[in-house]
Scaffold this motif. Structure first.
Motif, PDB file in Angstrom:
ATOM      1  N   ASP A 115    -192.931 -12.030  26.501  1.00 10.77           N
ATOM      2  CA  ASP A 115    -193.884 -12.186  27.573  1.00 10.77           C
ATOM      3  C   ASP A 115    -195.063 -12.964  27.097  1.00 10.77           C
ATOM      4  N   ARG A 116    -195.378 -13.805  27.710  1.00  5.05           N
ATOM      5  CA  ARG A 116    -196.717 -14.573  27.304  1.00  5.05           C
ATOM      6  C   ARG A 116    -197.359 -15.065  28.808  1.00  5.05           C
ATOM      7  N   SER A 117    -198.571 -15.869  28.513  1.00  2.00           N
ATOM      8  CA  SER A 117    -198.919 -16.564  29.839  1.00  2.00           C
ATOM      9  C   SER A 117    -198.337 -17.731  30.080  1.00  2.00           C
ATOM     10  N   ALA A 118    -198.133 -17.971  31.363  1.00  6.93           N
ATOM     11  CA  ALA A 118    -197.253 -19.140  31.965  1.00  6.93           C
ATOM     12  C   ALA A 118    -198.406 -20.472  31.862  1.00  6.93           C
ATOM     13  N   GLU A 119    -199.542 -20.259  31.901  1.00  8.29           N
ATOM     14  CA  GLU A 119    -200.417 -21.352  31.540  1.00  8.29           C
ATOM     15  C   GLU A 119    -201.503 -20.966  30.397  1.00  8.29           C
ATOM     16  N   VAL A 120    -201.768 -21.986  29.815  1.00 10.04           N
ATOM     17  CA  VAL A 120    -203.072 -21.880  28.997  1.00 10.04           C
ATOM     18  C   VAL A 120    -204.019 -23.078  28.919  1.00 10.04           C
ATOM     19  N   LEU A 139    -192.749 -24.393  28.611  1.00 12.50           N
ATOM     20  CA  LEU A 139    -192.621 -24.396  27.064  1.00 12.50           C
ATOM     21  C   LEU A 139    -193.510 -24.735  26.083  1.00 12.50           C
ATOM     22  N   PHE A 140    -194.508 -25.706  26.577  1.00 13.12           N
ATOM     23  CA  PHE A 140    -195.757 -26.211  25.553  1.00 13.12           C
ATOM     24  C   PHE A 140    -196.586 -24.950  25.718  1.00 13.12           C
TER      25      PHE A 140
END
Ligand SMILES: [Zn+2]
Length: 185
Positions: A115-120, A139-140
């Protein structure tokens, strides 16, 4: 250019935070080229300097657009098929949640959901020391967070549940042991 050796966990360098790059010279640019060559040869989409045993905050990324998986050209994103070099990257903002099945060149044959942030939103320097910013999604964004973790000395199973992480640890430790046994034969 040369292909560098990709180290596998539990190599200590993978859990050591890398240092800020201050010298943007030809030797840094040669190293970046070697990282790209190593990444392509290993069929990776991202590589952090720690993975080739170097403790500089350097990341290379290129995510190929896999046409066969795509429903239409509309799924192609601006960041597909582009080379990115991130030096001294910083996450300035993040939002949303995304769960992606990740792999890692330092953990052969290990794939699991993280699980990670969808946008950075990232600030970084290129190989000439020039500042730039990117807004990454999908994916980026996943890849950037995975690689920034690497230069912070954080391997991806640390982002998994305790049970999953234990499974990955055991698989890798067993693999390391088998390698040693095979060499002894
Ligand atoms: Zn990795």
């Amino acid at each position: 250019m040369s292909i560098l050796k990709v180290v596998e966990w539990p190599a200590k360098v993978l859990e050591t935070p890398a240092e800020t790059v201050t010298k943007f010279d030809d030797s840094l640019r040669a190293f970046v080229n070697d990282m790209f060559e190593t990444m392509f040869a290993s069929k990776g989409i991202g590589l952090a300097a720690n993975q080739v045993g170097d403790l500089r905050r350097v990341i290379t990324i290129e995510i190929p657009y896999a046409k066969e998986d795509a429903e239409s050209e509309a799924t192609k994103m601006w960041w597909h098929d582009k080379r990115f070099t991130f030096i001294n990257p910083i996450i300035v903002k993040k939002s949303g949640r995304i769960s992606w099945q990740e792999g890692c060149l330092s953990f052969p044959e290990v794939y699991d959901f993280v699980d990670r942030s969808a946008e950075v939103w990232i600030k970084a320097q290129d190989e000439f020391g020039k500042d730039f910013e990117v807004h990454a999604t999908d994916l980026f964004a996943v890849c950037l967070q995975h690689e920034i973790d690497h230069i912070d000395g954080v391997v991806f199973f640390k982002r998994m549940s305790r049970l999953k992480a234990e499974r990955v640890r055991n698989k890798m430790l067993k693999r390391g042991k088998l390698d040693v046994d095979e060499k002894n034969v």
